[in-house]
Motif scaffolding. Structure first.
Motif, PDB file in Angstrom:
ATOM      1  N   GLN A 132       0.829  -1.207   0.000  1.00  0.00           N
ATOM      2  CA  GLN A 132       0.000   0.000   0.000  1.00  0.00           C
ATOM      3  C   GLN A 132       0.864   1.257   0.000  1.00  0.00           C
ATOM      4  OE1 GLN A 132      -2.559  -0.558   3.396  1.00  0.00           O
ATOM      5  NE2 GLN A 132      -3.970  -1.902   2.280  1.00  0.00           N
ATOM      6  N   VAL A 133       1.951   1.230   0.746  1.00  0.00           N
ATOM      7  CA  VAL A 133       2.875   2.376   0.757  1.00  0.00           C
ATOM      8  C   VAL A 133       3.479   2.571  -0.623  1.00  0.00           C
ATOM      9  CG1 VAL A 133       5.075   3.221   1.662  1.00  0.00           C
ATOM     10  CG2 VAL A 133       3.358   2.273   3.218  1.00  0.00           C
ATOM     11  N   ASN A 134       3.854   1.481  -1.283  1.00  0.00           N
ATOM     12  CA  ASN A 134       4.424   1.577  -2.629  1.00  0.00           C
ATOM     13  C   ASN A 134       3.431   2.187  -3.602  1.00  0.00           C
ATOM     14  OD1 ASN A 134       6.956   0.564  -2.019  1.00  0.00           O
ATOM     15  ND2 ASN A 134       6.417  -1.545  -2.492  1.00  0.00           N
ATOM     16  N   VAL A 135       2.168   1.782  -3.507  1.00  0.00           N
ATOM     17  CA  VAL A 135       1.135   2.350  -4.377  1.00  0.00           C
ATOM     18  C   VAL A 135       1.001   3.846  -4.108  1.00  0.00           C
ATOM     19  CG1 VAL A 135      -1.353   2.378  -4.847  1.00  0.00           C
ATOM     20  CG2 VAL A 135      -0.141   0.199  -4.693  1.00  0.00           C
ATOM     21  N   ALA A 136       0.982   4.230  -2.839  1.00  0.00           N
ATOM     22  CA  ALA A 136       0.848   5.644  -2.480  1.00  0.00           C
ATOM     23  C   ALA A 136       2.035   6.453  -2.992  1.00  0.00           C
ATOM     24  CB  ALA A 136       0.714   5.797  -0.969  1.00  0.00           C
ATOM     25  N   VAL A 137       3.243   5.910  -2.850  1.00  0.00           N
ATOM     26  CA  VAL A 137       4.438   6.615  -3.321  1.00  0.00           C
ATOM     27  C   VAL A 137       4.392   6.781  -4.839  1.00  0.00           C
ATOM     28  CG1 VAL A 137       6.948   6.420  -3.589  1.00  0.00           C
ATOM     29  CG2 VAL A 137       5.895   5.998  -1.366  1.00  0.00           C
ATOM     30  N   THR A 138       3.961   5.744  -5.538  1.00  0.00           N
ATOM     31  CA  THR A 138       3.843   5.821  -6.996  1.00  0.00           C
ATOM     32  C   THR A 138       2.831   6.889  -7.398  1.00  0.00           C
ATOM     33  OG1 THR A 138       4.429   3.494  -7.238  1.00  0.00           O
ATOM     34  CG2 THR A 138       3.276   4.501  -9.074  1.00  0.00           C
ATOM     35  N   GLN A 191       3.531  10.339  -9.541  1.00  0.00           N
ATOM     36  CA  GLN A 191       2.783  10.718 -10.747  1.00  0.00           C
ATOM     37  C   GLN A 191       2.181  12.113 -10.599  1.00  0.00           C
ATOM     38  OE1 GLN A 191      -0.006   7.494 -11.077  1.00  0.00           O
ATOM     39  NE2 GLN A 191       1.425   6.156 -12.156  1.00  0.00           N
ATOM     40  N   MET A 192       1.620  12.397  -9.433  1.00  0.00           N
ATOM     41  CA  MET A 192       1.029  13.715  -9.203  1.00  0.00           C
ATOM     42  C   MET A 192       2.105  14.802  -9.232  1.00  0.00           C
ATOM     43  SD  MET A 192      -1.988  12.739  -6.434  1.00  0.00           S
ATOM     44  CE  MET A 192      -1.330  13.834  -5.267  1.00  0.00           C
ATOM     45  N   THR A 193       3.272  14.511  -8.685  1.00  0.00           N
ATOM     46  CA  THR A 193       4.372  15.476  -8.704  1.00  0.00           C
ATOM     47  C   THR A 193       4.797  15.773 -10.140  1.00  0.00           C
ATOM     48  OG1 THR A 193       5.130  14.749  -6.540  1.00  0.00           O
ATOM     49  CG2 THR A 193       6.721  15.911  -7.910  1.00  0.00           C
TER      50      THR A 193
END
Length: 62
Positions: free
Chosen positions: A14-20, A24-26
């Motif tokens: 879940q952390v990896n998904v959030a970081v990804t 993308q947003m950045t």
């Protein structure tokens, strides 16, 4: 122990998904900043040209 390892693995996923998603947003935000800067520069140039064009319409004080 196995259950705890599974939960930990799921949490890391879940952390990896959030970081990804944050990455993308950045990147999208950076692209928008570049587009905004280009648009602002274009508007500045257009305003400068417009000011030159309307200069002929200035009236003398009187």
């Amino acid at each position: 122990m196995t259950a705890a390892a599974g939960e930990q693995s799921e949490g890391i996923g879940q952390v990896n998904v959030a970081v990804t998603q944050l990455d993308q947003m950045t990147q999208q935000n950076a692209a928008l900043v570049e587009e905004s800067a280009a648009a602002a520069e274009s508007l500045k140039d257009q305003a400068r040209r417009f000011a030159g064009v309307v200069q002929v319409f200035r009236l003398a004080p009187g």
